[in-house]
Write an enzyme that holds these catalytic residues in place. Structure first.
Site, PDB file in Angstrom:
ATOM      1  N   ALA A   1       0.856  -1.194   0.000  1.00 48.24           N
ATOM      2  CA  ALA A   1       0.000   0.000   0.000  1.00 48.24           C
ATOM      3  C   ALA A   1       0.882   1.230   0.000  1.00 48.24           C
ATOM      4  CB  ALA A   1      -0.914   0.022   1.226  1.00 48.24           C
TER       5      ALA A   1
ATOM      6  N   ALA B   1       0.421   3.681   1.747  1.00 48.28           N
ATOM      7  CA  ALA B   1       0.503   4.153   3.130  1.00 48.28           C
ATOM      8  C   ALA B   1       1.596   3.458   3.930  1.00 48.28           C
ATOM      9  CB  ALA B   1      -0.842   3.937   3.821  1.00 48.28           C
ATOM     10  N   TYR B   2       2.105   2.348   3.452  1.00 48.00           N
ATOM     11  CA  TYR B   2       3.097   1.606   4.219  1.00 48.00           C
ATOM     12  C   TYR B   2       4.460   2.277   4.113  1.00 48.00           C
ATOM     13  CZ  TYR B   2      -0.365  -2.199   4.168  1.00 48.00           C
ATOM     14  OH  TYR B   2      -1.504  -2.951   4.294  1.00 48.00           O
ATOM     15  N   GLN B   3       4.873   2.864   5.229  1.00 46.18           N
ATOM     16  CA  GLN B   3       6.177   3.515   5.325  1.00 46.18           C
ATOM     17  C   GLN B   3       6.389   4.519   4.187  1.00 46.18           C
ATOM     18  OE1 GLN B   3       5.330   1.171   7.737  1.00 46.18           O
ATOM     19  NE2 GLN B   3       6.059  -0.265   6.178  1.00 46.18           N
TER      20      GLN B   3
ATOM     21  N   GLY C   1       5.367   4.816   1.239  1.00 48.94           N
ATOM     22  CA  GLY C   1       5.630   4.309  -0.101  1.00 48.94           C
ATOM     23  C   GLY C   1       6.901   3.495  -0.226  1.00 48.94           C
TER      24      GLY C   1
END
Length: 322
Positions: A58, A60-62, A64
């Site tokens: 996603a 949103a994970y870290q 990008g």
């Protein structure tokens, strides 16, 4: 590894989906337990060696960086057509709404950023990460339909929604001639079973693939009582979901421990083997190589009723569930 179709799509996916939330630069995210690119690459490669072809990340994970780690790894280790890549977009921000960014524009911009992070021309599955109550559903569905028509994604999925929301969205899509959601990613495991009230029967009726996250309940279904890890200690989401029901959940966890110890398998294998009887492909996160091994072995473990055999296809012995 076993493979299956992802709902009403033409995508052939492994029965285990590798969740990539644990990959990414910890300095650019909310989690301190995520792993760096070198270790992420080893886990991704090991998963592919075990037959996993389905990967979920996603934007949103870290910030990008999870997408970036995954994209670079897959370019080095696989032909693009041999893997199925899913990523997700978040709702519009208050700043975007104030600036007049429409739902359609937001989806287009989010997808372009994800494709840049991944270094890909398209994703196989683009997922509506969570319901956007500030944006009309029509604009979301039209934006996703535009993405498919542009060839930027083949199919669309949804996450973190109620069954009525998924039904409403697909009904609107059918009415307007838009593409429909082929998968749903919700919170579902052996001790968190709210999805069974409405989502499970609805998806079975409509042939919508279920790819649940938190398949091991934040580690509670993979570790003996008293065992812990840095992630378990710092996972505020898991504490929110499970702390209040710890006493009730312990009876199920103890049963998983009993079966795993009795039959010489891991708790991970028992827990995932149960979930695999309910869903298309659980999303299993991994930050160590043995996490991938346990998930892959669960596919070959069959659980059956009381006093009936359970077996692994790759060994010749038979054990019993009671």
């Amino acid at each position: 590894m076993q493979y299956t179709k992802l709902g009403n799509s033409d995508l052939t996916v492994s029965r285990i989906c590798m969740g990539c939330m644990g990959f990414g630069d910890a300095q650019h995210g909310q989690h301190s337990w995520t792993i760096d690119e070198e270790h992420s690459r080893k886990i991704i490669r090991h998963g592919m060696e075990l037959g996993i072809n389905f990967f979920d990340t996603a934007i949103a994970y870290q910030s990008g960086t999870s997408e970036q780690y995954l994209g670079r790894s897959l370019r080095d280790f696989a032909a693009r057509d041999n893997v199925v890549v899913a990523t997700k977009f978040l709702p519009r921000t208050p700043e975007g709404i104030a600036a007049g960014v429409t739902g359609q524009q937001h989806i287009e911009r989010m997808l372009e950023r994800s494709l840049q992070n991944l270094g890909m021309d398209y994703v196989d599955l683009y997922i509506y990460h969570m319901w956007d109550y500030q944006t009309p559903l029509y604009k979301i569905m039209e934006g996703l339909n535009n993405a498919v028509r542009a060839g930027k994604t083949w199919y669309i999925g949804i996450s973190n929604c109620f069954a009525w929301q998924l039904a409403k969205a697909n009904a609107l899509a059918e009415k307007e001639g838009f593409v429909k959601f082929v998968s749903v990613q919700g919170h579902y495991n052996l001790i968190f079973r709210k999805e069974e009230r409405e989502m499970v029967p609805y998806c079975r009726e409509e042939n919508i693939a279920m790819t649940p996250y938190s398949a091991l309940a934040g580690g509670k279904l993979s570790k003996h009582p008293g065992e812990t890890s840095k992630r378990m200690q710092e996972d505020s989401y898991a504490h929110l979901k499970y702390d209040a029901t710890a006493e009730q959940d312990s009876a199920i966890i103890d049963r998983v421990v009993e079966l795993a110890d009795r039959h010489g398998v891991t708790m991970t294998e028992i827990s995932l083997a149960w979930l695999l009887t309910k869903v298309t492909a659980p999303i299993v996160g991994a930050t160590k190589l043995h996490h991938v091994d346990g998930a892959a072995m669960a596919v070959d473990l069959t659980l059956s009723g009381e006093r009936s055999p359970i077996w692994r296809s790759y060994i010749s012995r038979t054990v019993w569930s009671a």
